[in-house]
Design a protein around this motif. Structure first.
Motif, PDB file in Angstrom:
ATOM      1  N   ALA A 229      45.712  47.073  47.889  1.00  0.00           N
ATOM      2  CA  ALA A 229      44.583  46.122  47.096  1.00  0.00           C
ATOM      3  C   ALA A 229      44.331  44.875  48.148  1.00  0.00           C
ATOM      4  CB  ALA A 229      44.629  45.771  46.196  1.00  0.00           C
ATOM      5  N   ALA A 230      45.668  44.290  48.665  1.00  0.00           N
ATOM      6  CA  ALA A 230      45.695  43.475  49.380  1.00  0.00           C
ATOM      7  C   ALA A 230      44.626  43.850  51.063  1.00  0.00           C
ATOM      8  CB  ALA A 230      47.060  43.123  49.875  1.00  0.00           C
ATOM      9  N   SER A 231      45.319  44.837  51.205  1.00  0.00           N
ATOM     10  CA  SER A 231      44.319  45.393  52.338  1.00  0.00           C
ATOM     11  C   SER A 231      42.640  45.487  52.739  1.00  0.00           C
ATOM     12  CB  SER A 231      44.837  47.073  52.988  1.00  0.00           C
ATOM     13  OG  SER A 231      46.536  46.770  53.603  1.00  0.00           O
ATOM     14  N   ALA A 232      42.772  46.062  51.843  1.00  0.00           N
ATOM     15  CA  ALA A 232      41.205  46.131  50.766  1.00  0.00           C
ATOM     16  C   ALA A 232      40.334  44.572  50.827  1.00  0.00           C
ATOM     17  CB  ALA A 232      40.659  46.917  49.397  1.00  0.00           C
ATOM     18  N   ALA A 233      41.171  43.676  50.257  1.00  0.00           N
ATOM     19  CA  ALA A 233      40.643  42.146  49.950  1.00  0.00           C
ATOM     20  C   ALA A 233      40.619  41.672  51.676  1.00  0.00           C
ATOM     21  CB  ALA A 233      41.774  41.577  49.226  1.00  0.00           C
ATOM     22  N   SER A 344      39.780  36.037  48.317  1.00  0.00           N
ATOM     23  CA  SER A 344      41.545  35.645  48.898  1.00  0.00           C
ATOM     24  C   SER A 344      42.600  36.684  47.221  1.00  0.00           C
ATOM     25  CB  SER A 344      41.601  34.940  49.883  1.00  0.00           C
ATOM     26  OG  SER A 344      41.745  33.433  48.796  1.00  0.00           O
ATOM     27  N   ARG A 345      42.275  35.958  46.640  1.00  0.00           N
ATOM     28  CA  ARG A 345      42.993  36.458  45.305  1.00  0.00           C
ATOM     29  C   ARG A 345      42.697  37.677  44.471  1.00  0.00           C
ATOM     30  NH1 ARG A 345      45.346  31.654  44.817  1.00  0.00           N
ATOM     31  NH2 ARG A 345      47.175  33.296  43.358  1.00  0.00           N
ATOM     32  N   ILE A 346      41.864  39.059  45.303  1.00  0.00           N
ATOM     33  CA  ILE A 346      41.535  40.253  44.260  1.00  0.00           C
ATOM     34  C   ILE A 346      42.977  41.117  44.370  1.00  0.00           C
ATOM     35  CG2 ILE A 346      40.987  42.133  44.928  1.00  0.00           C
ATOM     36  CD1 ILE A 346      38.102  40.935  45.592  1.00  0.00           C
ATOM     37  N   PRO A 347      43.690  41.096  44.921  1.00  0.00           N
ATOM     38  CA  PRO A 347      45.298  42.006  45.319  1.00  0.00           C
ATOM     39  C   PRO A 347      45.678  40.562  43.884  1.00  0.00           C
ATOM     40  CG  PRO A 347      45.073  41.239  46.985  1.00  0.00           C
ATOM     41  CD  PRO A 347      43.475  40.317  46.623  1.00  0.00           C
ATOM     42  N   GLU A 401      42.951  33.759  31.595  1.00  0.00           N
ATOM     43  CA  GLU A 401      43.717  33.419  31.605  1.00  0.00           C
ATOM     44  C   GLU A 401      44.589  33.062  32.794  1.00  0.00           C
ATOM     45  OE1 GLU A 401      47.551  33.277  28.799  1.00  0.00           O
ATOM     46  OE2 GLU A 401      46.277  32.382  27.754  1.00  0.00           O
ATOM     47  N   LEU A 402      44.411  34.831  33.522  1.00  0.00           N
ATOM     48  CA  LEU A 402      44.913  34.806  34.877  1.00  0.00           C
ATOM     49  C   LEU A 402      43.691  35.019  35.456  1.00  0.00           C
ATOM     50  CD1 LEU A 402      46.378  36.120  36.953  1.00  0.00           C
ATOM     51  CD2 LEU A 402      45.585  38.682  36.445  1.00  0.00           C
ATOM     52  N   ALA A 403      42.735  35.145  35.436  1.00  0.00           N
ATOM     53  CA  ALA A 403      41.757  34.224  36.082  1.00  0.00           C
ATOM     54  C   ALA A 403      41.052  33.180  36.708  1.00  0.00           C
ATOM     55  CB  ALA A 403      40.109  35.061  35.944  1.00  0.00           C
ATOM     56  N   LEU A 404      42.033  32.412  35.728  1.00  0.00           N
ATOM     57  CA  LEU A 404      41.142  31.142  35.892  1.00  0.00           C
ATOM     58  C   LEU A 404      42.315  30.002  36.391  1.00  0.00           C
ATOM     59  CD1 LEU A 404      40.806  29.971  31.630  1.00  0.00           C
ATOM     60  CD2 LEU A 404      39.053  29.974  33.560  1.00  0.00           C
ATOM     61  N   ALA A 405      43.635  30.713  36.529  1.00  0.00           N
ATOM     62  CA  ALA A 405      45.051  30.063  37.428  1.00  0.00           C
ATOM     63  C   ALA A 405      44.926  31.077  38.250  1.00  0.00           C
ATOM     64  CB  ALA A 405      46.495  30.889  36.503  1.00  0.00           C
ATOM     65  N   LEU A 406      43.815  31.447  38.666  1.00  0.00           N
ATOM     66  CA  LEU A 406      43.826  32.035  39.754  1.00  0.00           C
ATOM     67  C   LEU A 406      42.725  31.484  40.976  1.00  0.00           C
ATOM     68  CD1 LEU A 406      44.361  36.251  40.108  1.00  0.00           C
ATOM     69  CD2 LEU A 406      45.876  34.609  40.906  1.00  0.00           C
ATOM     70  N   GLY A 407      42.041  30.565  40.372  1.00  0.00           N
ATOM     71  CA  GLY A 407      40.728  29.529  40.917  1.00  0.00           C
ATOM     72  C   GLY A 407      39.827  30.345  39.878  1.00  0.00           C
ATOM     73  N   GLY A 408      39.301  30.905  38.986  1.00  0.00           N
ATOM     74  CA  GLY A 408      38.414  32.181  39.062  1.00  0.00           C
ATOM     75  C   GLY A 408      37.609  31.194  38.088  1.00  0.00           C
ATOM     76  N   THR A 409      36.853  31.757  37.386  1.00  0.00           N
ATOM     77  CA  THR A 409      36.028  31.972  36.303  1.00  0.00           C
ATOM     78  C   THR A 409      35.702  32.982  35.444  1.00  0.00           C
ATOM     79  OG1 THR A 409      33.725  30.588  35.465  1.00  0.00           O
ATOM     80  CG2 THR A 409      33.766  31.931  37.301  1.00  0.00           C
ATOM     81  N   LEU A 410      35.532  32.100  33.921  1.00  0.00           N
ATOM     82  CA  LEU A 410      35.093  33.943  32.598  1.00  0.00           C
ATOM     83  C   LEU A 410      34.303  35.185  33.110  1.00  0.00           C
ATOM     84  CD1 LEU A 410      35.167  31.398  30.414  1.00  0.00           C
ATOM     85  CD2 LEU A 410      37.517  32.630  30.596  1.00  0.00           C
ATOM     86  N   SER A 411      33.123  34.586  34.192  1.00  0.00           N
ATOM     87  CA  SER A 411      31.893  35.621  33.966  1.00  0.00           C
ATOM     88  C   SER A 411      31.583  35.575  34.902  1.00  0.00           C
ATOM     89  CB  SER A 411      31.170  35.221  32.458  1.00  0.00           C
ATOM     90  OG  SER A 411      30.089  36.632  32.477  1.00  0.00           O
ATOM     91  N   GLY A 412      30.924  36.462  35.219  1.00  0.00           N
ATOM     92  CA  GLY A 412      29.806  36.567  36.927  1.00  0.00           C
ATOM     93  C   GLY A 412      28.615  37.055  36.349  1.00  0.00           C
TER      94      GLY A 412
END
Length: 462
Positions: A229-233, A344-347, A401-412
């Protein structure tokens, strides 16, 4: 709880055969694809904006909730009438009022199906970019309510980016107009963008002016397999950094690929896959494709396929289309949430979800719209296994919680509704939530529009 008799009589007179209180109609308008269900006290099917205005004013006088509905394809429970009241179906307000090809816009009512709109626009050489997976059955009004997206959002934006103006009825029964058939404005607050994505909690949309795009002359596709996943990201970052924006950029994790292989799809053993679509003029497409192919190459690339004709592109995308049906081969129960993280946080998201699933003896599959960092996290379970069902639902808060901790949000693109409402207080600080509640209070002072959705209860200061 029964509706006040006087209100029911008034609305029956107002709506005629658009006023339904029979069990079949009430049951049909009580659920959505979240598999939640609550029967409304009645169903209203207005035909005109004047009927919507009168309906809202009557319900405000009696304090009766109103829950606007499209086709019920939402996944968060936003259209479920949990507090009873009246379900307002816009199925009869389904006219395409105007196609203004010279201005690249269309004026429509909320009950128009997304797929029907696309068919009507095709002879004009135009399309409306939002393309959720339910495009053939979902309504424009539902797309507006949730700020729906789809694969094309990476280039063309989600619904909010493709709306020029709205006409809507607020919770006070007032008709407001925002925006219009123009693409640039710097006059007042942007109420159009505010209402899109508000899930019917601020106003009932009765007309929309939609921003259209020219249909591309040609399309081509790439399918790239990566070590992990890191290579893909990293490839996603390269693809999005070069001048040519892909029309679509989809990601599938290693568990997605393993599932497809198990179900007979010819995909190699890889850590991740990207599906990239390019569009443009026939003359420019070869150069666009070459630029995207060059960006896809890099550390961790295992294999790269290119397809320029329709049949070849269909073969490339066959794996993506086969994925959702394949999920049911693992387990009939599925929790599907569309969190967003920086690309950058997808992996980290994929690894975190895998660890969470393993710790709870669950199967997880992650795929989605990589160019926006908007990924669909699927937790699979057997509903007839009470313990496994409990583990799956207990794991869901950890995903948020994981998504928020990675600087994300709840829904796209799915919205908040009921399923994520209680996590809004983790995504936003008290002052920001208070500002949202103030907006709600201004447009719906009696709280009759879709109560209990999107916003958690306001925390008052002691």
């Amino acid at each position: 709880m029964a509706l006040p008799a006087a209100l029911a009589a008034d609305l029956s007179t107002l709506l005629g055969d658009g006023w339904r209180v029979d069990d079949a109609a009430r049951d049909a308008q009580g659920g959505d694809d979240s598999r939640r269900h609550a029967r409304p006290d009645a169903v209203a099917l207005p035909r005109t904006r004047d009927q919507v205005i009168a309906l809202v004013r009557a319900c405000r006088a009696y304090g009766v909730p109103l829950v606007a509905r499209g086709a019920g394809t939402g996944t968060t429970g936003a259209a479920v009438p949990t507090q009873g009241g009246i379900a307002v179906s816009f199925v009869r307000m389904n006219r395409i009022l105007d196609v203004r090809a010279a201005d690249r816009c269309a004026v429509v009512e909320p009950g128009v199906l997304n797929g029907a709109l696309q068919a009507a626009l095709a002879p004009h050489g135009l399309f409306w970019p939002p393309d959720p997976s339910s495009a053939d059955s979902c309504t424009v009004g539902g797309n507006l309510a949730t700020n729906a997206g789809g694969p094309r959002a990476v280039k063309y934006g989600a619904t909010r980016d493709n709306v020029l103006g709205l006409v809507a009825v607020t919770g006070t029964g007032d008709l407001i107009r925002a925006g219009g058939a123009y693409t640039k404005a710097s006059a007042g607050y942007d109420l159009t963008r505010l209402l899109v994505g508000s899930e019917g909690t601020l106003a009932l949309i009765v007309e929309a002016t939609l921003k259209l795009a020219p249909r591309p002359q040609a399309q081509a596709g790439l399918r790239a397999f990566y070590r992990d996943a890191a290579s893909a990201a990293a490839a996603v970052s390269r693809l999005m950094a070069q001048p040519v924006v892909p029309a679509m950029l989809e990601f599938m994790d290693r568990r997605s690929l393993a599932l497809l292989r198990r179900n007979g799809s010819a995909v190699p053993d890889a850590g991740a896959m990207l599906l990239v679509e390019a569009d443009g003029s026939a003359d420019a497409l070869p150069d666009i494709l070459a630029a995207l192919g060059a960006a896809a190459e890099g550390e961790g690339l295992l294999d790269l396929d290119v397809a320029t004709d329709g049949a070849a592109r269909d073969r490339l995308w066959a794996a993506r289309r086969a994925l959702s049906p394949a999920l049911r081969s693992i387990a009939p129960g599925k929790i599907n949430e569309d969190v967003v993280v920086p690309v950058s946080r997808i992996p980290d998201l994929v690894a975190g979800v895998e660890a969470l699933a393993d710790a709870n003896a669950l199967t997880s599959v992650v795929f989605g719209h990589a160019g926006n960092g908007n990924l669909h996290v699927n937790l699979l379970y057997h509903p007839d296994d009470a313990d496994e069902t409990a583990r799956a639902h207990a794991a869901l808060p950890r995903v948020f919680e994981l998504a928020l901790a990675l600087g994300g949000t709840l829904s796209g693109e799915h919205g908040i509704g009921l399923s994520k409402r209680d996590f809004m207080s983790r995504a936003y600080d008290p002052a920001t939530l208070a500002a949202m509640h103030a907006i709600k209070q201004a447009l719906d002072p009696d709280g009759i529009l879709n109560p209990g959705k999107l916003l958690p209860p306001l925390q008052t200061k002691c």
